[in-house]
Write a protein that holds these residues in place. Sequence first.
Motif, PDB file in Angstrom:
ATOM      1  N   GLY A  21       2.242  -1.460  -7.514  1.00 55.65           N
ATOM      2  CA  GLY A  21       1.166  -1.852  -8.431  1.00 55.65           C
ATOM      3  C   GLY A  21       1.775  -2.754  -9.492  1.00 55.65           C
ATOM      4  N   GLY A  22       0.954  -3.686  -9.998  1.00 54.51           N
ATOM      5  CA  GLY A  22       1.498  -4.648 -10.956  1.00 54.51           C
ATOM      6  C   GLY A  22       0.595  -4.850 -12.161  1.00 54.51           C
ATOM      7  N   GLY A  23      -0.189  -3.785 -12.509  1.00 52.25           N
ATOM      8  CA  GLY A  23      -1.102  -3.868 -13.649  1.00 52.25           C
ATOM      9  C   GLY A  23      -0.473  -3.331 -14.926  1.00 52.25           C
ATOM     10  N   VAL A  24      -1.345  -2.988 -15.898  1.00 53.89           N
ATOM     11  CA  VAL A  24      -0.823  -2.572 -17.201  1.00 53.89           C
ATOM     12  C   VAL A  24      -0.057  -1.247 -17.148  1.00 53.89           C
ATOM     13  N   VAL A  25      -0.498  -0.356 -16.262  1.00 52.61           N
ATOM     14  CA  VAL A  25       0.213   0.921 -16.158  1.00 52.61           C
ATOM     15  C   VAL A  25       1.594   0.692 -15.536  1.00 52.61           C
ATOM     16  N   ALA A  26       1.653  -0.094 -14.462  1.00 53.06           N
ATOM     17  CA  ALA A  26       2.944  -0.414 -13.828  1.00 53.06           C
ATOM     18  C   ALA A  26       3.865  -1.071 -14.863  1.00 53.06           C
ATOM     19  N   GLU A  27       3.289  -1.972 -15.652  1.00 50.78           N
ATOM     20  CA  GLU A  27       4.090  -2.669 -16.671  1.00 50.78           C
ATOM     21  C   GLU A  27       4.734  -1.666 -17.641  1.00 50.78           C
ATOM     22  N   ARG A  28       3.937  -0.680 -18.071  1.00 50.99           N
ATOM     23  CA  ARG A  28       4.480   0.310 -19.003  1.00 50.99           C
ATOM     24  C   ARG A  28       5.616   1.114 -18.360  1.00 50.99           C
ATOM     25  N   LYS A  29       5.447   1.465 -17.092  1.00 50.18           N
ATOM     26  CA  LYS A  29       6.499   2.238 -16.404  1.00 50.18           C
ATOM     27  C   LYS A  29       7.757   1.374 -16.269  1.00 50.18           C
ATOM     28  N   VAL A  43       6.246  -3.750  -6.010  1.00 51.33           N
ATOM     29  CA  VAL A  43       5.475  -4.247  -4.860  1.00 51.33           C
ATOM     30  C   VAL A  43       4.019  -4.328  -5.295  1.00 51.33           C
ATOM     31  N   SER A  44       3.468  -5.543  -5.311  1.00 55.40           N
ATOM     32  CA  SER A  44       2.067  -5.699  -5.698  1.00 55.40           C
ATOM     33  C   SER A  44       1.609  -7.130  -5.400  1.00 55.40           C
ATOM     34  N   PRO A  45       0.359  -7.287  -4.922  1.00 52.22           N
ATOM     35  CA  PRO A  45      -0.122  -8.658  -4.679  1.00 52.22           C
ATOM     36  C   PRO A  45      -0.365  -9.428  -5.980  1.00 52.22           C
ATOM     37  N   LYS A  46      -0.544  -8.695  -7.082  1.00 52.46           N
ATOM     38  CA  LYS A  46      -0.782  -9.353  -8.378  1.00 52.46           C
ATOM     39  C   LYS A  46       0.116  -8.720  -9.426  1.00 52.46           C
ATOM     40  N   LEU A  47       0.531  -9.521 -10.411  1.00 48.78           N
ATOM     41  CA  LEU A  47       1.394  -9.006 -11.477  1.00 48.78           C
ATOM     42  C   LEU A  47       0.827  -9.405 -12.834  1.00 48.78           C
ATOM     43  N   ARG A  65       2.997  -8.598  -2.411  1.00 45.76           N
ATOM     44  CA  ARG A  65       2.100  -8.231  -1.297  1.00 45.76           C
ATOM     45  C   ARG A  65       1.663  -6.787  -1.491  1.00 45.76           C
ATOM     46  N   PRO A  66       0.628  -6.361  -0.733  1.00 43.76           N
ATOM     47  CA  PRO A  66       0.225  -4.955  -0.833  1.00 43.76           C
ATOM     48  C   PRO A  66       1.303  -4.020  -0.292  1.00 43.76           C
ATOM     49  N   TYR A  67       1.210  -2.764  -0.715  1.00 37.14           N
ATOM     50  CA  TYR A  67       2.129  -1.711  -0.235  1.00 37.14           C
ATOM     51  C   TYR A  67       2.085  -1.606   1.289  1.00 37.14           C
ATOM     52  N   GLN A  68       3.266  -1.413   1.877  1.00 35.92           N
ATOM     53  CA  GLN A  68       3.357  -1.138   3.319  1.00 35.92           C
ATOM     54  C   GLN A  68       4.191   0.120   3.503  1.00 35.92           C
ATOM     55  N   ALA A  81       1.321   3.243  -8.792  1.00 36.70           N
ATOM     56  CA  ALA A  81       0.536   2.800  -9.960  1.00 36.70           C
ATOM     57  C   ALA A  81      -0.466   1.717  -9.576  1.00 36.70           C
ATOM     58  N   THR A  82      -1.020   1.822  -8.358  1.00 39.52           N
ATOM     59  CA  THR A  82      -2.079   0.873  -8.000  1.00 39.52           C
ATOM     60  C   THR A  82      -3.416   1.446  -8.505  1.00 39.52           C
ATOM     61  N   ASP A  83      -4.474   0.619  -8.429  1.00 39.59           N
ATOM     62  CA  ASP A  83      -5.800   1.109  -8.820  1.00 39.59           C
ATOM     63  C   ASP A  83      -6.585   1.597  -7.596  1.00 39.59           C
ATOM     64  N   GLN A  84      -5.867   1.767  -6.456  1.00 39.52           N
ATOM     65  CA  GLN A  84      -6.515   2.217  -5.216  1.00 39.52           C
ATOM     66  C   GLN A  84      -6.123   3.670  -4.933  1.00 39.52           C
ATOM     67  N   VAL A  85      -7.111   4.558  -5.045  1.00 36.92           N
ATOM     68  CA  VAL A  85      -6.843   5.990  -4.872  1.00 36.92           C
ATOM     69  C   VAL A  85      -6.178   6.275  -3.525  1.00 36.92           C
ATOM     70  N   ARG A 104       2.405   9.730  -9.910  1.00 41.21           N
ATOM     71  CA  ARG A 104       1.124   9.141  -9.506  1.00 41.21           C
ATOM     72  C   ARG A 104       0.257   8.889 -10.737  1.00 41.21           C
ATOM     73  N   ALA A 105      -0.078   7.600 -10.951  1.00 43.93           N
ATOM     74  CA  ALA A 105      -0.725   7.204 -12.205  1.00 43.93           C
ATOM     75  C   ALA A 105      -2.170   7.657 -12.313  1.00 43.93           C
ATOM     76  N   ASP A 106      -2.886   7.726 -11.187  1.00 43.44           N
ATOM     77  CA  ASP A 106      -4.316   8.028 -11.286  1.00 43.44           C
ATOM     78  C   ASP A 106      -4.616   9.515 -11.208  1.00 43.44           C
TER      79      ASP A 106
HETATM   80  N1  NAD Z   1      -1.023   7.098 -15.947  1.00 44.63           N
HETATM   81  C1  NAD Z   1      -1.543   6.427 -16.929  1.00 44.63           C
HETATM   82  O1  NAD Z   1      -0.996   6.412 -18.017  1.00 44.63           O
HETATM   83  C2  NAD Z   1      -2.813   5.678 -16.716  1.00 44.63           C
HETATM   84  C3  NAD Z   1      -3.422   5.007 -17.769  1.00 44.63           C
HETATM   85  C4  NAD Z   1      -4.571   4.262 -17.496  1.00 44.63           C
HETATM   86  C5  NAD Z   1      -5.046   4.219 -16.206  1.00 44.63           C
HETATM   87  N2  NAD Z   1      -4.418   4.884 -15.206  1.00 44.63           N
HETATM   88  C6  NAD Z   1      -4.794   4.813 -13.760  1.00 44.63           C
HETATM   89  O2  NAD Z   1      -3.757   4.017 -13.130  1.00 44.63           O
HETATM   90  C7  NAD Z   1      -4.292   3.075 -12.207  1.00 44.63           C
HETATM   91  C8  NAD Z   1      -3.765   1.675 -12.465  1.00 44.63           C
HETATM   92  O3  NAD Z   1      -4.194   1.258 -13.753  1.00 44.63           O
HETATM   93  P1  NAD Z   1      -3.951  -0.222 -14.286  1.00 44.63           P
HETATM   94  O4  NAD Z   1      -4.598  -0.268 -15.619  1.00 44.63           O
HETATM   95  O5  NAD Z   1      -2.536  -0.603 -14.155  1.00 44.63           O
HETATM   96  O6  NAD Z   1      -4.847  -1.064 -13.251  1.00 44.63           O
HETATM   97  P2  NAD Z   1      -4.859  -2.628 -13.012  1.00 44.63           P
HETATM   98  O7  NAD Z   1      -6.176  -2.939 -12.386  1.00 44.63           O
HETATM   99  O8  NAD Z   1      -4.425  -3.346 -14.243  1.00 44.63           O
HETATM  100  O9  NAD Z   1      -3.717  -2.854 -11.917  1.00 44.63           O
HETATM  101  C9  NAD Z   1      -3.784  -2.411 -10.615  1.00 44.63           C
HETATM  102  C10 NAD Z   1      -2.655  -3.068  -9.865  1.00 44.63           C
HETATM  103  O10 NAD Z   1      -2.564  -2.504  -8.565  1.00 44.63           O
HETATM  104  C11 NAD Z   1      -2.291  -3.562  -7.664  1.00 44.63           C
HETATM  105  N3  NAD Z   1      -2.696  -3.163  -6.297  1.00 44.63           N
HETATM  106  C12 NAD Z   1      -3.940  -3.019  -5.808  1.00 44.63           C
HETATM  107  N4  NAD Z   1      -3.876  -2.684  -4.491  1.00 44.63           N
HETATM  108  C13 NAD Z   1      -2.561  -2.615  -4.167  1.00 44.63           C
HETATM  109  C14 NAD Z   1      -1.856  -2.321  -2.971  1.00 44.63           C
HETATM  110  N5  NAD Z   1      -2.502  -2.014  -1.841  1.00 44.63           N
HETATM  111  N6  NAD Z   1      -0.524  -2.371  -3.013  1.00 44.63           N
HETATM  112  C15 NAD Z   1       0.155  -2.660  -4.139  1.00 44.63           C
HETATM  113  N7  NAD Z   1      -0.466  -2.952  -5.301  1.00 44.63           N
HETATM  114  C16 NAD Z   1      -1.809  -2.931  -5.312  1.00 44.63           C
HETATM  115  C17 NAD Z   1      -3.115  -4.720  -8.186  1.00 44.63           C
HETATM  116  O11 NAD Z   1      -2.625  -5.946  -7.664  1.00 44.63           O
HETATM  117  C18 NAD Z   1      -2.854  -4.575  -9.685  1.00 44.63           C
HETATM  118  O12 NAD Z   1      -1.652  -5.249 -10.021  1.00 44.63           O
HETATM  119  C19 NAD Z   1      -5.810   3.184 -12.358  1.00 44.63           C
HETATM  120  O13 NAD Z   1      -6.256   3.756 -11.157  1.00 44.63           O
HETATM  121  C20 NAD Z   1      -6.103   4.123 -13.517  1.00 44.63           C
HETATM  122  O14 NAD Z   1      -7.017   5.116 -13.090  1.00 44.63           O
HETATM  123  C21 NAD Z   1      -3.322   5.598 -15.437  1.00 44.63           C
END
Ligand code: NAD
Length: 224
Positions: A21-29, A43-47, A65-68, A81-85, A104-106
């Motif tokens: 995952g490459g979103g805000v949660v991944a960034e914090r980790k 590993v993430s299609p977007k950063l 790229r997406p997780y494999q 830390a992706t947004d896909q359950v 596991r972030a979610d």
């Molecule tokens: N643990 C925490 O502290 C916390 C805080 C807020 C939210 N969350 C949960 O964490 C998750 C992520 O939150 P976020 O804010 O970073 O979301 P976000 O939307 O900013 O980022 C999601 C990232 O996942 C990546 N992604 C999607 N599908 C993927 C795949 N198949 N393989 C690899 N990467 C993939 C996307 O490219 C994106 O970079 C959410 O589901 C949210 O529920 C957790």
Amino acid sequence: MNSSYLPIMLKGNTVTAIVIGGGVVAERKVKSLLKAGAAVRVVSPKLTAWLTEQWTRERITCLLRPYQAGDVRDAHLVYAATDQVSINAKIVDEANRAHIPVNRADQGDMGTFLSPSVLSRGNLVIAVSTLGAGPLAAVQITKELQHQYGPEYEHYLDILSLIRSTVKQHEPDIQKRRKLLQAALNMDLMQYVRSEQFKMWDESDVLRWMKHNNDGRTYIKEID
Ligand SMILES: NC(=O)c1ccc[n+]([C@@H]2O[C@H](COP(=O)([O-])OP(=O)(O)OC[C@H]3O[C@@H](n4cnc5c(N)ncnc54)[C@H](O)[C@@H]3O)[C@@H](O)[C@H]2O)c1
Ligand SMILES: C[C@@]1(CC(=O)O)C2=NC(=C\c3[nH]c(c(CCC(=O)O)c3CC(=O)O)Cc3[nH]c(c(CC(=O)O)c3CCC(=O)O)/C=C3\N/C(=C\2)[C@@H](CCC(=O)O)[C@]3(C)CC(=O)O)/[C@H]1CCC(=O)O
């Protein structure tokens, strides 16, 4: 959350972590991993912009790229830390099969470890966790502790650490050593660190202090 958790301090520079995952949660980790000196693979299609910058500067490696299946291979720690359950569930499953601790972030309780909120003052590290009951409460408690444990604690522990290493090096008698280390805790070092006349001790200050403390009493003023 009913599980019990084991709090440990892990040496960051011995760790290769994979963050998926490459979103805000991944960034914090990734920020805390880099701060601890870990090697990080993302590993993430977007950063996020910040993660892209770390990649450009070669502070992390990245697969855009997406997780494999197979991605967690050779890692010591895994962060899902992706947004896909369903993807996060697959990552946890793979890590569990490979016996690699996974966060596991979610759905925190479905992973094997949690990230605490952290207050660092040099060698003093206070990690606060609510075990997922309220992550924001953990942040709030950490903020409260910031006032109670100010930046002076860094100096305090630096002096204690210097006293400990100097005493260990120069005092072979175990009983005297213990007395000195106890005396170091008993004297009001904190008050000294907070005072106007505070200056960081060096080894010669400690040796002088040791000389004055053969009877186990403290004479912090005498060495000024
Ligand atoms: N643990 C925490 O502290 C916390 C805080 C807020 C939210 N969350 C949960 O964490 C998750 C992520 O939150 P976020 O804010 O970073 O979301 P976000 O939307 O900013 O980022 C999601 C990232 O996942 C990546 N992604 C999607 N599908 C993927 C795949 N198949 N393989 C690899 N990467 C993939 C996307 O490219 C994106 O970079 C959410 O589901 C949210 O529920 C957790
Ligand atoms: C402390 C910190 C450390 C870090 O992440 O490094 C951390 N969360 C932080 C921030 C934060 N988290 C959330 C928000 C949005 C506000 C809100 O919704 O409340 C914010 C604020 C923000 O993002 O700014 C929401 C959230 N968090 C989790 C879930 C899913 C779930 O409930 O399981 C959801 C709902 C997601 C959704 O909506 O689906 C899960 C977890 N978060 C944890 C840690 C672990 C438990 C820690 C504990 O309880 O002690 C655990 C279990 C797993 C883990 O991530 O390790 C970090 C603060 C760093 C700091 O500043 O100090």
